[in-house]
Scaffold this active site. Structure first.
Site, PDB file in Angstrom:
ATOM      1  N   ASP A 129      -8.022  -5.146   0.241  1.00 61.20           N
ATOM      2  CA  ASP A 129      -8.552  -6.030  -0.801  1.00 61.20           C
ATOM      3  C   ASP A 129      -8.210  -7.496  -0.574  1.00 61.20           C
ATOM      4  OD1 ASP A 129      -9.778  -4.065  -2.341  1.00 61.20           O
ATOM      5  OD2 ASP A 129      -7.861  -3.461  -3.169  1.00 61.20           O
ATOM      6  N   HIS A 177       0.852  -1.190   0.000  1.00 61.94           N
ATOM      7  CA  HIS A 177       0.000   0.000   0.000  1.00 61.94           C
ATOM      8  C   HIS A 177       0.881   1.230   0.000  1.00 61.94           C
ATOM      9  CE1 HIS A 177      -3.144   2.835   1.065  1.00 61.94           C
ATOM     10  NE2 HIS A 177      -3.983   1.912   0.672  1.00 61.94           N
TER      11      HIS A 177
HETATM   12  N1  ACO Z   1       3.938  -7.918  -4.783  1.00 59.20           N
HETATM   13  C1  ACO Z   1       5.276  -7.907  -4.976  1.00 59.20           C
HETATM   14  N2  ACO Z   1       6.059  -6.815  -4.864  1.00 59.20           N
HETATM   15  C2  ACO Z   1       5.450  -5.662  -4.525  1.00 59.20           C
HETATM   16  C3  ACO Z   1       4.073  -5.589  -4.299  1.00 59.20           C
HETATM   17  C4  ACO Z   1       3.309  -6.761  -4.424  1.00 59.20           C
HETATM   18  N3  ACO Z   1       1.983  -6.750  -4.221  1.00 59.20           N
HETATM   19  N4  ACO Z   1       3.740  -4.310  -3.980  1.00 59.20           N
HETATM   20  C5  ACO Z   1       4.881  -3.621  -4.015  1.00 59.20           C
HETATM   21  N5  ACO Z   1       5.926  -4.432  -4.336  1.00 59.20           N
HETATM   22  C6  ACO Z   1       7.332  -4.043  -4.406  1.00 59.20           C
HETATM   23  C7  ACO Z   1       7.648  -3.267  -5.676  1.00 59.20           C
HETATM   24  O1  ACO Z   1       8.048  -4.127  -6.731  1.00 59.20           O
HETATM   25  C8  ACO Z   1       8.751  -2.364  -5.202  1.00 59.20           C
HETATM   26  O2  ACO Z   1       9.932  -3.131  -5.126  1.00 59.20           O
HETATM   27  P1  ACO Z   1      11.371  -2.435  -5.435  1.00 59.20           P
HETATM   28  O3  ACO Z   1      11.548  -1.354  -4.410  1.00 59.20           O
HETATM   29  O4  ACO Z   1      12.355  -3.543  -5.320  1.00 59.20           O
HETATM   30  O5  ACO Z   1      11.274  -1.897  -6.841  1.00 59.20           O
HETATM   31  C9  ACO Z   1       8.345  -2.016  -3.778  1.00 59.20           C
HETATM   32  O6  ACO Z   1       7.579  -3.148  -3.338  1.00 59.20           O
HETATM   33  C10 ACO Z   1       7.509  -0.742  -3.644  1.00 59.20           C
HETATM   34  O7  ACO Z   1       6.363  -0.888  -4.487  1.00 59.20           O
HETATM   35  P2  ACO Z   1       5.758   0.291  -5.365  1.00 59.20           P
HETATM   36  O8  ACO Z   1       5.014  -0.294  -6.513  1.00 59.20           O
HETATM   37  O9  ACO Z   1       6.835   1.291  -5.675  1.00 59.20           O
HETATM   38  O10 ACO Z   1       4.795   0.938  -4.298  1.00 59.20           O
HETATM   39  P3  ACO Z   1       3.603   1.921  -4.609  1.00 59.20           P
HETATM   40  O11 ACO Z   1       3.346   2.668  -3.366  1.00 59.20           O
HETATM   41  O12 ACO Z   1       3.863   2.722  -5.862  1.00 59.20           O
HETATM   42  O13 ACO Z   1       2.373   0.944  -4.976  1.00 59.20           O
HETATM   43  C11 ACO Z   1       0.599  -0.590  -4.706  1.00 59.20           C
HETATM   44  C12 ACO Z   1       1.442   0.536  -4.043  1.00 59.20           C
HETATM   45  C13 ACO Z   1       0.108  -0.121  -6.090  1.00 59.20           C
HETATM   46  C14 ACO Z   1      -0.612  -0.863  -3.823  1.00 59.20           C
HETATM   47  C15 ACO Z   1       1.462  -1.872  -4.838  1.00 59.20           C
HETATM   48  O14 ACO Z   1       1.870  -2.310  -3.551  1.00 59.20           O
HETATM   49  C16 ACO Z   1       0.750  -2.989  -5.581  1.00 59.20           C
HETATM   50  O15 ACO Z   1       0.813  -3.053  -6.826  1.00 59.20           O
HETATM   51  N6  ACO Z   1       0.037  -3.914  -4.858  1.00 59.20           N
HETATM   52  C17 ACO Z   1      -0.731  -4.955  -5.501  1.00 59.20           C
HETATM   53  C18 ACO Z   1      -2.065  -4.385  -6.004  1.00 59.20           C
HETATM   54  C19 ACO Z   1      -3.012  -4.085  -4.858  1.00 59.20           C
HETATM   55  O16 ACO Z   1      -3.211  -4.897  -3.950  1.00 59.20           O
HETATM   56  N7  ACO Z   1      -3.667  -2.892  -4.952  1.00 59.20           N
HETATM   57  C20 ACO Z   1      -4.672  -2.470  -3.956  1.00 59.20           C
HETATM   58  C21 ACO Z   1      -4.140  -1.329  -3.128  1.00 59.20           C
HETATM   59  S1  ACO Z   1      -5.294  -0.906  -1.885  1.00 59.20           S
HETATM   60  C22 ACO Z   1      -6.465  -0.020  -2.658  1.00 59.20           C
HETATM   61  O17 ACO Z   1      -6.268   0.625  -3.650  1.00 59.20           O
HETATM   62  C23 ACO Z   1      -7.754  -0.043  -2.057  1.00 59.20           C
END
Ligand code: ACO
Length: 424
Positions: A358, A301
């Site tokens: 979620d 998140h």
């Molecule tokens: N699985 C694996 N790796 C992940 C995940 C995941 N679910 N989420 C983040 N990471 C990793 C990224 O690859 C990144 O790694 P790095 O630093 O080595 O490059 C690091 O964790 C940071 O992730 P970002 O994508 O930069 O974080 P951001 O804050 O931009 O994104 C998000 C947050 C979109 C929620 C992300 O965690 C994600 O894609 N999660 C899965 C989708 C999801 O569950 N979305 C619902 C969010 S809650 C809502 O909207 C109600």
């Protein structure tokens, strides 16, 4: 701390610092460009505030979420969705008279114009209900063209009341059943379940366990400050487009799998894991592999770098509801095991990746009989009061201007146009 200093090109510039009621600190850089010619660059808005707001407080480091000061845990346990919607919109819990009037309004505005039913006939049977919902909400503006001043509160009620009717009609259309009209003797949540699951040939009894679970789910989703869809509603609202257009845009933003669309993706992921039956480690490894686009859906998140408090409530509630309904769902076990394995893995620990709202909501929706492609629609019904509260806050802010971010241009410098014949 009352001001911040910026050293740029040998000059010092001073900017005011503002503090929120929970001691959040913001540097006001509105004059930055006029003073220095420079802008800030913050792709994804990780450190950028777009507004001040008195609606929702999140402390991501400590897993705190409050609506208008009230902890989410108390609201989820003791309130209901109609009351929370009122609280978000008007800033205070309603008294008995206000509560009765608001609930009556939600009841008496739940029907949609009969002509709108024809719109549903135009969509293909497998149309995604989020596409239908956004189109229908935008279409409401053609039935309610009144000015913002005369119809603001009426439109809040219309939207909250009608969105569940539109959602239920979209579902009935997708399974080829006749639409079911709302009933004036049922509460907000009961009416939604009635329109979703009643069939003309049979008496339908609304299960109180389902109503409790639905209210809690909707409350947990009701607001989350400046997320992608809410920022979209504010963005569109800032151009003074009508409220139905702004909310329809929010629905489209919510649809994406990185935002509200994740709940559908979580369940699909758990189903694949169940069929695969091959343990969790390979999925964890896939999620960690930067050459694999698979992510653990429902994990991570932008704001919570600790447990998402909504996920904690949902995890507990999901187990309780399944027990009360006398149901077992193997996906709940898979979800719990996956959570355990992920939270023992250094990749997830180092990045503070915890289950988000979620992760467990889909299992609860499934227990309620709600089909997977309706999950994000459920999120939209829940989030609507939050979108409306933010739209209202924006429109009441006399200093609010049209949202218009800047950019740093990285394209070609000026060059001469070559007519086609001379391009080689
Ligand atoms: N699985 C694996 N790796 C992940 C995940 C995941 N679910 N989420 C983040 N990471 C990793 C990224 O690859 C990144 O790694 P790095 O630093 O080595 O490059 C690091 O964790 C940071 O992730 P970002 O994508 O930069 O974080 P951001 O804050 O931009 O994104 C998000 C947050 C979109 C929620 C992300 O965690 C994600 O894609 N999660 C899965 C989708 C999801 O569950 N979305 C619902 C969010 S809650 C809502 O909207 C109600």
């Amino acid at each position: 701390m009352t001001s911040a200093r910026l050293h740029l090109d040998g000059q010092i510039h001073e900017f005011p610092v503002i503090h929120g009621t929970e001691d959040e600190v913001g540097i006001e850089i509105g004059q930055l460009r006029s003073q220095t010619g420079a802008i800030t660059l913050d792709s994804g808005f990780t450190s950028t505030g777009a507004c001040t707001s008195s609606i929702t407080y999140i402390d991501g480091a400590n897993g705190i979420l409050r609506y208008r000061g009230y902890p989410i845990e108390q609201l989820a346990e003791e309130s209901d969705f109609a009351e929370v919607a009122y609280l978000l919109l008007y800033g205070e819990l309603p008294n008995a008279e206000q509560s009765a009037a608001f609930r009556a309004d939600l009841t008496y505005h739940s029907m949609i114009h009969e002509d709108m039913k024809k719109f549903f006939e135009g969509f293909p049977p497998n149309a995604h209900p989020m596409a239908i919902l956004s189109a229908m909400v935008a279409s409401l503006s053609t039935y309610y063209p009144g000015t913002e001043k005369e119809s603001r509160d009426a439109n809040f009620v219309r939207l909250i009341a009608k969105i569940r009717t539109l959602a239920a009609y979209a579902y009935k259309k997708s399974i080829g059943q006749p639409t079911i009209y709302p009933r004036n003797d049922l509460s907000y949540g009961e009416n939604f379940l009635h329109m979703m699951f009643a069939v003309p040939a049979e008496e339908y009894q609304v299960n109180p366990v389902m109503v409790k679970a639905l209210n809690m789910l909707l409350i947990l989703h009701a607001d989350h400050e400046q997320n992608c869809s809410t920022a979209t509603v504010r963005m569109v609202g800032s151009s003074r487009a009508n409220i139905f257009a702004a909310i329809s845009s929010g629905i489209c933003a919510l649809w994406g799998p990185l935002h509200g669309g994740a709940n559908q993706k979580v369940l699909e992921m758990l189903e694949v894991m169940e069929k695969d039956g091959g343990g969790y480690q390979k999925w964890i490894d896939k999620a960690k592999d930067k050459n694999d686009e698979f992510r653990l859906m429902g994990f991570g998140h932008r704001v919570y770098k600790n447990f998402d408090p909504r996920a904690t409530i949902l995890r507990k509630m999901t187990g309780e509801v399944l027990e009360e309904l006398g149901m077992e769902d193997p996906l709940l076990e898979i979800a719990k095991n996956l959570e355990r394995v992920a939270l023992e893995d250094s990749y997830f620990v180092e990045r503070n990746l915890y289950p988000n709202v979620d992760f467990y909501s889909g299992i609860l929706y499934r227990a309620m009989g709600i089909p997977t492609n309706m999950f994000t629609v459920m999120f939209a019904i829940g989030r609507l009061p939050g979108w409306l509260a933010h739209w209202k806050e924006l429109r009441e802010d006399e200093s609010a201007r049209i949202y218009r971010p800047r950019q740093i241009y990285t394209g070609p410098n000026e060059r001469k146009y070559e007519p086609l014949a001379g391009r080689g």
